[in-house]
Design a protein around this motif. Structure first.
Motif, PDB file in Angstrom:
ATOM      1  N   ASN A   1      -6.614  19.254   1.171  1.00 38.99           N
ATOM      2  CA  ASN A   1      -6.676  19.042  -0.086  1.00 38.99           C
ATOM      3  C   ASN A   1      -7.845  19.323  -0.755  1.00 38.99           C
ATOM      4  O   ASN A   1      -7.945  19.680  -2.020  1.00 38.99           O
ATOM      5  CB  ASN A   1      -6.212  17.333  -0.105  1.00 38.99           C
ATOM      6  CG  ASN A   1      -6.215  16.971  -1.507  1.00 38.99           C
ATOM      7  OD1 ASN A   1      -5.090  17.399  -2.061  1.00 38.99           O
ATOM      8  ND2 ASN A   1      -7.136  16.029  -1.859  1.00 38.99           N
TER       9      ASN A   1
ATOM     10  N   ILE B   1      -5.101   4.390  10.897  1.00 43.31           N
ATOM     11  CA  ILE B   1      -6.475   4.375  11.281  1.00 43.31           C
ATOM     12  C   ILE B   1      -6.599   2.750  11.185  1.00 43.31           C
ATOM     13  O   ILE B   1      -7.327   2.129  11.893  1.00 43.31           O
ATOM     14  CB  ILE B   1      -7.251   5.032  10.241  1.00 43.31           C
ATOM     15  CG1 ILE B   1      -7.084   6.436  10.409  1.00 43.31           C
ATOM     16  CG2 ILE B   1      -8.589   4.401  10.302  1.00 43.31           C
ATOM     17  CD1 ILE B   1      -7.774   6.792  11.596  1.00 43.31           C
TER      18      ILE B   1
ATOM     19  N   ILE C   1      -6.851  15.965   4.609  1.00 43.62           N
ATOM     20  CA  ILE C   1      -7.643  15.639   3.609  1.00 43.62           C
ATOM     21  C   ILE C   1      -8.269  16.947   3.362  1.00 43.62           C
ATOM     22  O   ILE C   1      -8.841  17.388   2.263  1.00 43.62           O
ATOM     23  CB  ILE C   1      -8.412  14.603   3.976  1.00 43.62           C
ATOM     24  CG1 ILE C   1      -7.644  13.241   3.776  1.00 43.62           C
ATOM     25  CG2 ILE C   1      -9.362  14.279   2.724  1.00 43.62           C
ATOM     26  CD1 ILE C   1      -8.280  12.029   4.318  1.00 43.62           C
ATOM     27  N   GLY C   2      -8.776  17.557   4.407  1.00 41.76           N
ATOM     28  CA  GLY C   2      -9.742  18.912   4.189  1.00 41.76           C
ATOM     29  C   GLY C   2      -8.892  19.904   3.572  1.00 41.76           C
ATOM     30  O   GLY C   2      -9.456  20.619   2.792  1.00 41.76           O
TER      31      GLY C   2
ATOM     32  N   PHE D   1       0.898  -0.992  -0.051  1.00 41.85           N
ATOM     33  CA  PHE D   1      -0.082  -0.026  -0.111  1.00 41.85           C
ATOM     34  C   PHE D   1       0.769   1.322  -0.081  1.00 41.85           C
ATOM     35  O   PHE D   1       0.601   2.166  -0.703  1.00 41.85           O
ATOM     36  CB  PHE D   1      -0.832   0.073   1.305  1.00 41.85           C
ATOM     37  CG  PHE D   1      -1.728   1.198   1.389  1.00 41.85           C
ATOM     38  CD1 PHE D   1      -2.904   1.666   0.722  1.00 41.85           C
ATOM     39  CD2 PHE D   1      -1.241   2.074   2.607  1.00 41.85           C
ATOM     40  CE1 PHE D   1      -3.558   2.674   1.130  1.00 41.85           C
ATOM     41  CE2 PHE D   1      -1.834   3.244   2.742  1.00 41.85           C
ATOM     42  CZ  PHE D   1      -3.097   3.519   1.957  1.00 41.85           C
TER      43      PHE D   1
ATOM     44  N   LEU E   1      -5.526  13.394  10.364  1.00 45.46           N
ATOM     45  CA  LEU E   1      -5.903  12.941   9.139  1.00 45.46           C
ATOM     46  C   LEU E   1      -6.934  13.776   8.455  1.00 45.46           C
ATOM     47  O   LEU E   1      -6.655  14.177   7.311  1.00 45.46           O
ATOM     48  CB  LEU E   1      -6.425  11.539   9.087  1.00 45.46           C
ATOM     49  CG  LEU E   1      -6.901  10.784   7.912  1.00 45.46           C
ATOM     50  CD1 LEU E   1      -5.459  10.807   6.998  1.00 45.46           C
ATOM     51  CD2 LEU E   1      -7.405   9.461   8.035  1.00 45.46           C
ATOM     52  N   MET E   2      -8.135  14.089   9.056  1.00 44.56           N
ATOM     53  CA  MET E   2      -9.014  15.153   8.540  1.00 44.56           C
ATOM     54  C   MET E   2      -8.682  16.374   8.065  1.00 44.56           C
ATOM     55  O   MET E   2      -9.007  16.828   6.968  1.00 44.56           O
ATOM     56  CB  MET E   2     -10.235  15.251   9.452  1.00 44.56           C
ATOM     57  CG  MET E   2     -10.657  13.982  10.063  1.00 44.56           C
ATOM     58  SD  MET E   2     -12.004  13.288   9.037  1.00 44.56           S
ATOM     59  CE  MET E   2     -13.460  14.300   9.696  1.00 44.56           C
TER      60      MET E   2
ATOM     61  N   ILE F   1      -3.478   7.322   7.182  1.00 45.19           N
ATOM     62  CA  ILE F   1      -4.432   6.198   6.735  1.00 45.19           C
ATOM     63  C   ILE F   1      -4.031   4.939   7.418  1.00 45.19           C
ATOM     64  O   ILE F   1      -4.912   3.951   7.873  1.00 45.19           O
ATOM     65  CB  ILE F   1      -4.563   6.043   5.281  1.00 45.19           C
ATOM     66  CG1 ILE F   1      -5.314   7.293   4.943  1.00 45.19           C
ATOM     67  CG2 ILE F   1      -5.247   4.930   4.976  1.00 45.19           C
ATOM     68  CD1 ILE F   1      -5.479   7.475   3.444  1.00 45.19           C
TER      69      ILE F   1
ATOM     70  N   ILE G   1       1.305   3.848  -3.103  1.00 44.25           N
ATOM     71  CA  ILE G   1       0.986   5.285  -3.074  1.00 44.25           C
ATOM     72  C   ILE G   1       1.902   6.052  -3.366  1.00 44.25           C
ATOM     73  O   ILE G   1       2.034   7.255  -3.900  1.00 44.25           O
ATOM     74  CB  ILE G   1       0.209   5.481  -1.919  1.00 44.25           C
ATOM     75  CG1 ILE G   1      -1.107   4.949  -1.906  1.00 44.25           C
ATOM     76  CG2 ILE G   1       0.196   7.075  -1.185  1.00 44.25           C
ATOM     77  CD1 ILE G   1      -2.085   5.087  -0.519  1.00 44.25           C
TER      78      ILE G   1
ATOM     79  N   VAL H   1       0.114  11.168   4.338  1.00 44.96           N
ATOM     80  CA  VAL H   1      -1.270  10.357   4.013  1.00 44.96           C
ATOM     81  C   VAL H   1      -1.236   9.029   4.425  1.00 44.96           C
ATOM     82  O   VAL H   1      -1.933   8.308   4.943  1.00 44.96           O
ATOM     83  CB  VAL H   1      -1.803  10.830   2.687  1.00 44.96           C
ATOM     84  CG1 VAL H   1      -2.883   9.945   2.256  1.00 44.96           C
ATOM     85  CG2 VAL H   1      -2.190  12.308   2.584  1.00 44.96           C
TER      86      VAL H   1
ATOM     87  N   ARG I   1       3.886  15.065   1.815  1.00 46.83           N
ATOM     88  CA  ARG I   1       2.303  15.088   1.599  1.00 46.83           C
ATOM     89  C   ARG I   1       1.947  13.552   1.729  1.00 46.83           C
ATOM     90  O   ARG I   1       0.895  13.112   2.383  1.00 46.83           O
ATOM     91  CB  ARG I   1       1.698  16.011   0.721  1.00 46.83           C
ATOM     92  CG  ARG I   1       0.416  16.568   1.288  1.00 46.83           C
ATOM     93  CD  ARG I   1      -0.129  17.350   0.021  1.00 46.83           C
ATOM     94  NE  ARG I   1      -0.774  16.577  -0.958  1.00 46.83           N
ATOM     95  CZ  ARG I   1      -1.658  16.361  -1.325  1.00 46.83           C
ATOM     96  NH1 ARG I   1      -2.868  17.074  -0.502  1.00 46.83           N
ATOM     97  NH2 ARG I   1      -1.921  15.517  -2.217  1.00 46.83           N
ATOM     98  N   SER I   2       2.418  12.847   0.708  1.00 45.20           N
ATOM     99  CA  SER I   2       2.023  11.528   0.299  1.00 45.20           C
ATOM    100  C   SER I   2       2.164  10.693   1.657  1.00 45.20           C
ATOM    101  O   SER I   2       1.557   9.653   2.121  1.00 45.20           O
ATOM    102  CB  SER I   2       2.591  11.061  -0.879  1.00 45.20           C
ATOM    103  OG  SER I   2       2.120  11.939  -1.991  1.00 45.20           O
TER     104      SER I   2
END
Lengths: 290, 333, 276
Positions: free
Chosen positions: A287, A221, A284-285, A169, A280-281, A218, A173, A214, A210-211
């Motif tokens: 983005n 979680i 993504i927010g 994974f 995390l939010m 993720i 990514i 992420v 940034r990746s």
């Protein structure tokens, strides 16, 4: 950018999803909170009296809780370190010119699609088994004493299995991110006289940051709720050497039938996950606005 | 028929009033161009007419009937979008047929209208291609074809040429104007390019910050701009503006004179200056002159080729009867 | 931009990359090989790589166990069923959010995402009790409901990111062309969004197929999908490597193939559009 008419239609079309998810969020979570304040054991069906924070107190002061919490953190951090470092290296490797790149990528991504119970069992029996496993044979060839991975280093073994599942994974990514790097940027830096090393440090790394974030968020979680791998390999043992918080809650509520205690543990797990979720939010927010 | 009236139309996005109360009459068969700098509300105004946005207040009438609350589909208007907005999964034929299919036109009639539109727009050979296989100009024609088959009350164009390269743009400009002459249907055309406005329009509506600055034929706007904004916006190169004692001599706060109304001489004239850049177009020469006495940079248009060089000292004289006079508020005197 | 790469550098890359790739893939390859061995060959030390007696016996035996096909079918029903229901709920929602965005659209999206962050164990107890009381325990319907709910945020998000890429002007053009909302969605949006919808479908079938928390804890003999069926091999009496391998191969092969097709979408789907 729309009319009254389309706005009304939009509200109507969005509501089933919102209502369902709201119920899914609110009802069970509300019940968990409620149960967590009760003295509620399925073996003692009569008494459901209110006992305040006792369940939390009981759950948190249980020495097993500290072990489980430490195990959870070790598991999450261990897998994160292995998969992100490995993922970056793998992405850099796969991004280089070679023959059969597509096939290698397919080989590397494959473990991600293997269901957790299968990968855990394959590793447990065919690789880590101290008698018949491949590792035992390799150790024998090297003249080392066979090692019973899951008994002697259960948490480490689980970290290895989970890392094998998640490394693809991270690699995929990060490879995607790497390939989205504008080649003109690299060329501009080259024209500006940057060496290969400085190009990597000043252009590739910032682009990947940034990746990587992420990936870390993720994975966290998912890793916070690792369950199946433990369930089919060690069952949390030996003792509680490989019990993490989800497994502890499972055993508290479904094996010991302590609904109240299990619920209190569940709420603690929710709080832990939320701490990660907030970060995390935000990512993504941000983005979403871009 | 395609007479469109806007009566006290207001558009607010939240608290922000992008179009203050606005009245406008568009006569049947007219080619009306909304022109203005980006963000002036011209596209919003077009979308209000199309029904893609709700008006916050006021009425929109089409052929005398209230259309304020009608859905876009019910207004009998056709629109050509800036991005062409072709349906990528349909062939050219199906793209053009789509509005007919939606209107429930029978098959034979659909075929007839598609064939005639394709012929008019030189698309006959491309009917079975998909938009992705067409050039920009061809896509533009398909978008127009999709609009004309409906035989709408009016056509709405939202900056349709801005994605084309310069040469194609001139060609399409002529085609659309020609189309207007042939169909004699009302057309409303939005652009930020004053050249398009001047060359195509029967009537130009100059907008700034949602406010109509002036409405008139291209030549009216050219000859008698009502204020400094219109004066500066219409005409290329831009009008030269002078304030101070030269303006006071004409009893005005500001005077304006177009580059083509300034005479350039090497020996004598009203203002002296030094030649900066001169742009030689062949048919004309635009000479940018840095004037003395604090009047700033002035542009002069000279017919044909002109032998001036950077650093030459020259003299400028405005044609007295072509001077535009404006007061302190920028209004025409 | 094509650069000249020396053949030697390319060769080195190729060797290293293939070595790493094969190492990572080895457990799957090994499982595949073992599935064709006799039980004796499967546990042989030293391990037999290719020089063993090839047999299909394990596949036949696993399929003969009357329940294998049932579990396989459970996996299909649960993963495809939950994904289809999820899509039916999510397509209108994603349409609304992508094409009629309002002030709160972003908040709604983020809130949906936040439901995905809730750890399953946090609601294990009430869900288990609810299922027990309503007779949903060990039923396919029960699992379909749960998986629909846990996958819904991802489905909405994925569709949203795909719909976002469809220019709104095209839908407005349809409206100007006289299309009703229904025709607009049916004839214009859906055909254009088919690739995105297909990817979303694929990825969510994969995720649901491999889900191994609820499927393990809410099922027993009847509704258990392959995840739970395979888990039953962890009991010592079930320890037959070759048969475990055959069952595993059948359980992962379809998803492995689907997965290889959906690599690109996977990235977008799992990062909620943050990495494309």
């Amino acid at each position: 950018m729309a009319t009254q008419h389309s706005r009304a239609a939009a509200r109507l079309m969005i509501s089933p999803a919102v209502i369902l998810l709201f119920l899914w969020m609110a009802v069970p979570l509300g019940m968990t909170i409620y149960f967590s304040f009760l003295n509620y054991n399925l073996l003692i069906p009569s008494a459901h009296n209110f006992i305040g924070l006792q369940n939390y107190d009981f759950f948190v002061t249980d020495p097993a809780f500290v072990t489980a919490l430490v195990n959870t953190l070790v598991l999450v951090l261990g897998v994160l370190v292995i998969t992100t470092v490995g993922g970056v290296l793998m992405a850099l490797l796969l991004d280089r010119p070679m023959w059969g790149q597509g096939i290698v990528r397919i080989l590397v991504i494959a473990p991600f699609f293997v269901m957790p119970t299968v990968s855990a069992l394959v590793w447990k029996n065919m690789f880590m088994n101290p008698v018949n496993g491949i590792f035992a044979w390799v150790f024998h060839l090297l003249g080392i004493q066979p090692f019973d991975f899951l008994a002697q280093a259960p948490l480490f073994s689980i970290i290895m299995i989970v890392s094998w599942e998640w490394l693809p994974f991270a690699a995929l990514i990060l490879l995607t991110a790497l390939q989205s790097l504008d080649s003109e940027q690299i060329e501009a830096a080259e024209m500006d006289g940057a060496s290969a090393f400085s190009r990597f440090i000043y252009i590739t790394v910032p682009h990947l940051t940034r990746s990587i974030t992420v990936v870390i968020l993720i994975q966290t979680i998912f890793l916070l709720s690792i369950f199946a791998e433990i369930y089919v390999t060690t069952n949390g043992g030996p003792g509680n050497a490989s019990t993490n918080i989800p497994f502890m809650i499972y055993s508290q509520s479904l094996l010991q039938f302590d609904v109240g205690g299990g619920s209190a543990g569940g709420i603690i797990a929710v709080i832990l996950a939320n701490i990660v979720a907030i970060f995390l939010m935000r990512m993504i927010g941000k983005n979403l606005e871009a | 028929m395609g007479k469109i009236s806007l009566k006290q139309v207001v558009k607010k996005f939240g608290e922000v009033e992008v179009i203050p109360p606005l009245d406008l009459e568009i006569e049947d068969g007219e080619f009306v161009v909304f022109v203005g700098p980006s963000g002036c509300g011209k596209s919003t105004l077009l979308r209000l007419i199309a029904g893609l946005e709700d008006v916050s207040d006021g009425r929109i009438e089409i052929d005398g009937k209230d259309a304020t609350d009608l859905a876009p589909a019910e207004r009998r208007l056709a629109m050509v979008f800036q991005s062409y907005a072709l349906y990528p999964h349909m062939t050219v034929r199906k793209n053009i047929a789509f509005p007919l299919k939606m209107a429930g036109v029978d098959h034979a009639e659909q075929e007839r209208r598609i064939a005639s539109a394709a012929k008019a727009l030189n698309l006959t050979d491309y009917l079975d291609r998909r938009p992705g296989q067409l050039s920009g100009g061809q896509r533009q024609r398909v978008a127009i074809g999709r609009a004309i088959v409906r035989e709408p009350a009016a056509f709405l164009f939202d900056e349709p040429l801005s994605n084309l390269d310069a040469a194609l743009r001139v060609g399409m400009r002529l085609e659309i104007t020609e189309l207007h002459h042939r169909l004699a249907t009302t057309m409303i055309y939005v652009t930020h390019d004053q050249v398009e406005a001047m060359t195509m329009a029967d009537k130009i509506v100059v907008l700034r910050a949602g406010v109509v600055e002036q409405v008139g034929s291209p030549l009216e706007l050219y000859r008698t701009p009502q204020n400094l904004f219109v004066a500066g916006f219409i005409g290329s190169p831009k009008m030269n503006f002078v304030t101070g004692k030269d303006a006071a001599a004409h009893d005005a706060h500001t005077i304006g004179v177009r580059p083509e109304h300034v005479k350039l001489s090497k020996d004598t004239g009203h203002w002296a200056g030094t030649v900066g850049v001169s742009e030689h177009l062949g048919s004309d020469t635009f000479v940018h002159v840095e004037t003395e006495g604090g009047l700033g940079l002035m542009t002069v248009r000279v017919d044909g080729e002109m032998d001036v060089h950077h650093g030459d000292r020259v003299f400028l004289t405005p044609e007295e009867d072509k001077i535009h006079r404006f007061d302190e508020k920028g209004q025409r005197l | 931009m094509a650069r000249r790469v020396t053949t030697r550098a390319k060769l080195t890359n190729t060797i290293i990359a293939w070595f790493v790739g094969l190492t990572i893939f080895f457990p799957i390859l090994w499982t595949f090989l073992t599935s064709f061995k006799t039980e004796g060959d499967a546990v042989a030390i030293p391990p037999k790589f290719l020089d063993f007696h090839w047999t299909l016996e394990n596949y036949i035996q696993v399929n003969d166990r009357s329940d294998y096909l049932l579990h396989f079918w459970n996996s299909v029903v649960i993963s495809v069923g939950s994904t289809l229901i999820g899509l039916a709920i999510a397509i209108p929602a994603a349409w609304a959010m992508a094409f009629v965005p309002g002030k709160r659209t972003k908040d709604v999206l983020m809130w949906m995402l936040s439901t995905k962050m809730m750890p399953a164990v946090g609601v294990l107890v009430p869900i288990y009790l609810m299922f027990k009381n309503t007779g949903l325990l060990d039923t396919r319907i029960g699992l379909v409901i749960i998986l629909t709910l846990i996958d819904l945020p991802i489905i909405v998000w994925m569709l949203f990111t795909y719909f976002k890429e469809i220019p709104g002007e095209i839908l407005e053009a349809a409206r100007m062309d006289g299309a009703t909302l229904r025709s607009e969605i049916l004839y214009v949006l859906t055909p254009m969004a088919i690739p995105g919808i297909a990817s979303t479908f694929l990825l969510n079938v994969i995720l649901a197929w491999n889900e191994a928390f609820w499927t393990l804890l809410l099922t027993a003999a009847n509704a258990a999908p392959l995840t739970a069926f395979i888990a039953s091999f962890s009991a010592p009496e079930g320890l037959f490597y070759a048969k475990l391998s055959a069952a595993s191969t059948m359980a992962i092969a379809p998803i492995l193939i689907l997965g290889w097709f959906s690599q690109k979408q996977l990235v977008r789907g799992l990062t909620f559009g943050a990495v494309k």
